[in-house]
Design a protein around this motif. Structure first.
Motif, PDB file in Angstrom:
ATOM      1  N   HIS A 177       0.809  -1.226   0.000  1.00 11.71           N
ATOM      2  CA  HIS A 177       0.000   0.000   0.000  1.00 11.71           C
ATOM      3  C   HIS A 177       0.843   1.277   0.000  1.00 11.71           C
ATOM      4  O   HIS A 177       0.296   2.379   0.098  1.00 11.71           O
ATOM      5  CB  HIS A 177      -0.965  -0.003   1.181  1.00 11.71           C
ATOM      6  CG  HIS A 177      -1.994  -1.099   1.078  1.00 11.71           C
ATOM      7  ND1 HIS A 177      -2.959  -1.126   0.105  1.00 11.71           N
ATOM      8  CD2 HIS A 177      -2.166  -2.227   1.812  1.00 11.71           C
ATOM      9  CE1 HIS A 177      -3.692  -2.215   0.244  1.00 11.71           C
ATOM     10  NE2 HIS A 177      -3.230  -2.912   1.279  1.00 11.71           N
ATOM     11  N   GLY A 178       2.176   1.128  -0.114  1.00 14.81           N
ATOM     12  CA  GLY A 178       3.051   2.291  -0.208  1.00 14.81           C
ATOM     13  C   GLY A 178       3.227   3.045   1.104  1.00 14.81           C
ATOM     14  O   GLY A 178       3.673   4.184   1.105  1.00 14.81           O
ATOM     15  N   ASN A 179       2.903   2.410   2.221  1.00  9.63           N
ATOM     16  CA  ASN A 179       3.069   3.047   3.527  1.00  9.63           C
ATOM     17  C   ASN A 179       4.454   2.667   4.064  1.00  9.63           C
ATOM     18  O   ASN A 179       4.587   1.825   4.957  1.00  9.63           O
ATOM     19  CB  ASN A 179       1.946   2.597   4.473  1.00  9.63           C
ATOM     20  CG  ASN A 179       1.897   3.413   5.743  1.00  9.63           C
ATOM     21  OD1 ASN A 179       2.861   4.099   6.091  1.00  9.63           O
ATOM     22  ND2 ASN A 179       0.792   3.334   6.444  1.00  9.63           N
ATOM     23  N   TYR A 180       5.473   3.297   3.492  1.00 12.33           N
ATOM     24  CA  TYR A 180       6.856   2.896   3.756  1.00 12.33           C
ATOM     25  C   TYR A 180       7.355   3.235   5.160  1.00 12.33           C
ATOM     26  O   TYR A 180       8.176   2.515   5.712  1.00 12.33           O
ATOM     27  CB  TYR A 180       7.789   3.477   2.694  1.00 12.33           C
ATOM     28  CG  TYR A 180       7.438   3.014   1.311  1.00 12.33           C
ATOM     29  CD1 TYR A 180       7.540   1.675   0.958  1.00 12.33           C
ATOM     30  CD2 TYR A 180       6.974   3.911   0.352  1.00 12.33           C
ATOM     31  CE1 TYR A 180       7.191   1.235  -0.321  1.00 12.33           C
ATOM     32  CE2 TYR A 180       6.631   3.480  -0.929  1.00 12.33           C
ATOM     33  CZ  TYR A 180       6.737   2.137  -1.250  1.00 12.33           C
ATOM     34  OH  TYR A 180       6.390   1.712  -2.498  1.00 12.33           O
ATOM     35  N   GLY A 181       6.863   4.316   5.744  1.00 11.01           N
ATOM     36  CA  GLY A 181       7.280   4.683   7.100  1.00 11.01           C
ATOM     37  C   GLY A 181       6.881   3.609   8.096  1.00 11.01           C
ATOM     38  O   GLY A 181       7.704   3.133   8.887  1.00 11.01           O
ATOM     39  N   ALA A 182       5.615   3.217   8.056  1.00 10.54           N
ATOM     40  CA  ALA A 182       5.126   2.174   8.960  1.00 10.54           C
ATOM     41  C   ALA A 182       5.779   0.834   8.634  1.00 10.54           C
ATOM     42  O   ALA A 182       6.130   0.067   9.538  1.00 10.54           O
ATOM     43  CB  ALA A 182       3.606   2.078   8.870  1.00 10.54           C
TER      44      ALA A 182
END
Length: 172
Positions: A25-30
């Motif tokens: 989902h492209g939530n790279y920080g998490a």
């Protein structure tokens, strides 16, 4: 102790799943945070450790973290035979291409194992490698890459054909 170990592996498995979903989902920080936790929990022999290290490095790269490039390089040297290692240089090259750092993109495109990529990735890679050279006015090198792409049937063929023609025309 065995029950504790089993509990730790179950937790690690959940973290791996969660991290994978976050990357999709492209939530790279998490994702980076979750994969760091996974690597702390997982046993040293867990077969998914390598992929977790890759996704952590990939996340760092996509977040523009200062250690992203170094983490990808470390991953490649730790897991040279991994299928992800084959695409890691490609990922780095595209990252620098998209960041308009064409000299760096060329450096990594040179290291890509193109036969290990899909046809679409090969076409995109050769086109963007050529365009990086074109952008730096290295027309002979650009032409080699554009010629590779232009005779194939893919989304990059028309543009490759255009740039190859432009270079040939400018040479007379």
């Amino acid at each position: 102790a065995r029950a504790q170990n089993q509990l730790s592996q179950t937790k690690a498995e959940g973290l791996y799943q969660k991290g994978s979903e976050l990357v999709v989902h492209g939530n790279y920080g998490a994702a980076r945070k979750v994969f760091s936790e996974y690597l702390e929990e997982a046993s040293p022999t867990d077969p998914k450790r390598g992929e977790a290290e890759y996704y952590l490095a990939f996340s760092a790269l996509n977040l523009n973290h200062i250690d992203g490039e170094k983490l990808i390089d470390q991953y490649i040297s730790h897991y040279p035979s991994s299928p992800k290692a084959a695409t890691a240089y490609y990922d780095l090259a595209l990252f620098f291409y998209n960041d308009n750092k064409h000299t760096k993109a060329i450096e990594y495109f040179r290291k890509v194992d193109f036969p290990a990529l899909t046809q679409v990735q090969q076409s995109e890679g050769h086109f963007k490698w050529g365009y990086s050279h074109f952008n730096l006015r290295q027309l002979d090198e650009a032409l080699v890459q554009f010629n590779f792409v232009k005779n194939q049937t893919n989304a990059f063929s028309p543009a490759a054909n255009y740039y190859a023609g432009f270079i040939e025309y400018s040479k007379g």
